[in-house]
Design an enzyme around this catalytic site. Structure first.
Site, short mmCIF file in Angstrom:
data_model
loop_
_atom_site.label_atom_id
_atom_site.label_comp_id
_atom_site.label_asym_id
_atom_site.label_seq_id
_atom_site.Cartn_x
_atom_site.Cartn_y
_atom_site.Cartn_z
N HIS A 93 0.83 -1.19 0.00
CA HIS A 93 0.00 0.00 0.00
C HIS A 93 0.87 1.25 0.00
O HIS A 93 2.09 1.18 0.23
CB HIS A 93 -0.94 0.00 1.21
C1 T46 Z 1 2.74 0.83 6.94
C2 T46 Z 1 3.53 -0.40 7.15
C3 T46 Z 1 4.99 -0.12 7.32
C4 T46 Z 1 -4.70 -0.72 13.18
O1 T46 Z 1 -5.83 -0.97 13.63
N1 T46 Z 1 -3.99 0.34 13.66
C5 T46 Z 1 -2.76 0.66 13.18
O2 T46 Z 1 -2.16 1.65 13.65
C6 T46 Z 1 -2.18 -0.16 12.13
C7 T46 Z 1 -0.81 0.18 11.57
C8 T46 Z 1 -2.90 -1.23 11.68
N2 T46 Z 1 -4.12 -1.50 12.20
C9 T46 Z 1 -4.84 -2.70 11.73
C10 T46 Z 1 -5.26 -2.67 10.26
C11 T46 Z 1 -5.22 -4.11 9.86
O3 T46 Z 1 -6.44 -4.73 10.21
O4 T46 Z 1 -3.95 -3.82 11.84
C12 T46 Z 1 -4.13 -4.71 10.75
C13 T46 Z 1 -2.81 -4.91 10.01
O5 T46 Z 1 -2.46 -3.69 9.32
P1 T46 Z 1 -1.83 -3.70 7.86
O6 T46 Z 1 -2.33 -4.84 7.08
O7 T46 Z 1 -2.03 -2.34 7.27
O8 T46 Z 1 -0.28 -3.93 8.21
P2 T46 Z 1 0.98 -3.82 7.25
O9 T46 Z 1 2.10 -4.48 7.96
O10 T46 Z 1 0.66 -4.29 5.87
O11 T46 Z 1 1.28 -2.22 7.15
C14 T46 Z 1 1.68 -1.50 8.29
C15 T46 Z 1 0.93 -0.16 8.37
O12 T46 Z 1 -0.48 -0.40 8.31
C16 T46 Z 1 1.29 0.80 7.28
O13 T46 Z 1 0.82 2.10 7.58
O14 T46 Z 1 3.21 1.79 6.34
O15 T46 Z 1 3.08 -1.22 8.24
#
Ligand code: T46
Length: 135
Positions: free
Chosen positions: A49
């Site tokens: 993303h």
């Molecule tokens: C990024 C990279 C480096 C939350 O509820 N609160 C939060 O602050 C975050 C970061 C995530 N979430 C929830 C959203 C999803 O249901 O946790 C779950 C996993 O998040 P995501 O799939 O977006 O995780 P990554 O590792 O793909 O990405 C993360 C960050 O979301 C993003 O901003 O830049 O790490």
């Protein structure tokens, strides 16, 4: 590419090491959120993303991982493998994280609260947004 590596001063003595992160001093923005990614399973790739408007500083406080960064024109891969270095990611940058070591703890500081509406999770849409920004 709107990303850069920031080196933190390692403090410490014969007991061990310590790094202090202080808002607007060695972190280049006011911190509203901290999250950390750990226990990442072998072979997993995360991210996929970009953000519309978010500044983040990613630090591997333990172990190592790699970031693929893509600004719509150029791609680069950066390895984080030391707690005294942070990767600043800002602007329109597609990111993927991979090659997590088993012990990896990836801590991320952000200048905004979590907002799913700030995410672009579709690569084609990301390229469209980049092109529109440049018009
Ligand atoms: C990024 C990279 C480096 C939350 O509820 N609160 C939060 O602050 C975050 C970061 C995530 N979430 C929830 C959203 C999803 O249901 O946790 C779950 C996993 O998040 P995501 O799939 O977006 O995780 P990554 O590792 O793909 O990405 C993360 C960050 O979301 C993003 O901003 O830049 O790490």
């Amino acid at each position: 590419m709107s990303s850069k590596l920031i080196n933190f001063k390692t403090l410490g003595d014969d007991r061990g090491s310590l790094i202090a992160l202080e808002e607007n001093y060695n972190t280049p923005f006011a911190i509203k959120r901290v999250y950390y990614i750990f226990d990442t399973k072998a072979g997993i790739r995360r991210g996929y993303h970009a953000h519309l408007d978010l500044k983040q500083l990613a630090i591997c406080v333990k172990g190592s991982c790699k970031f693929l960064l893509d600004d719509g024109e150029r791609r680069e891969t950066i390895e984080l493998s030391t707690p005294n270095q942070g990767l600043l990611i800002e602007g329109l940058v597609w990111r993927e994280m991979f090659d997590f070591s088993e012990d990896c703890v990836l801590m991320v500081l952000a200048d905004e609260h979590y907002d799913e509406d700030d995410y672009i999770r579709d690569y084609k849409k990301f390229i469209e947004v980049v092109k529109n920004e440049k018009k």
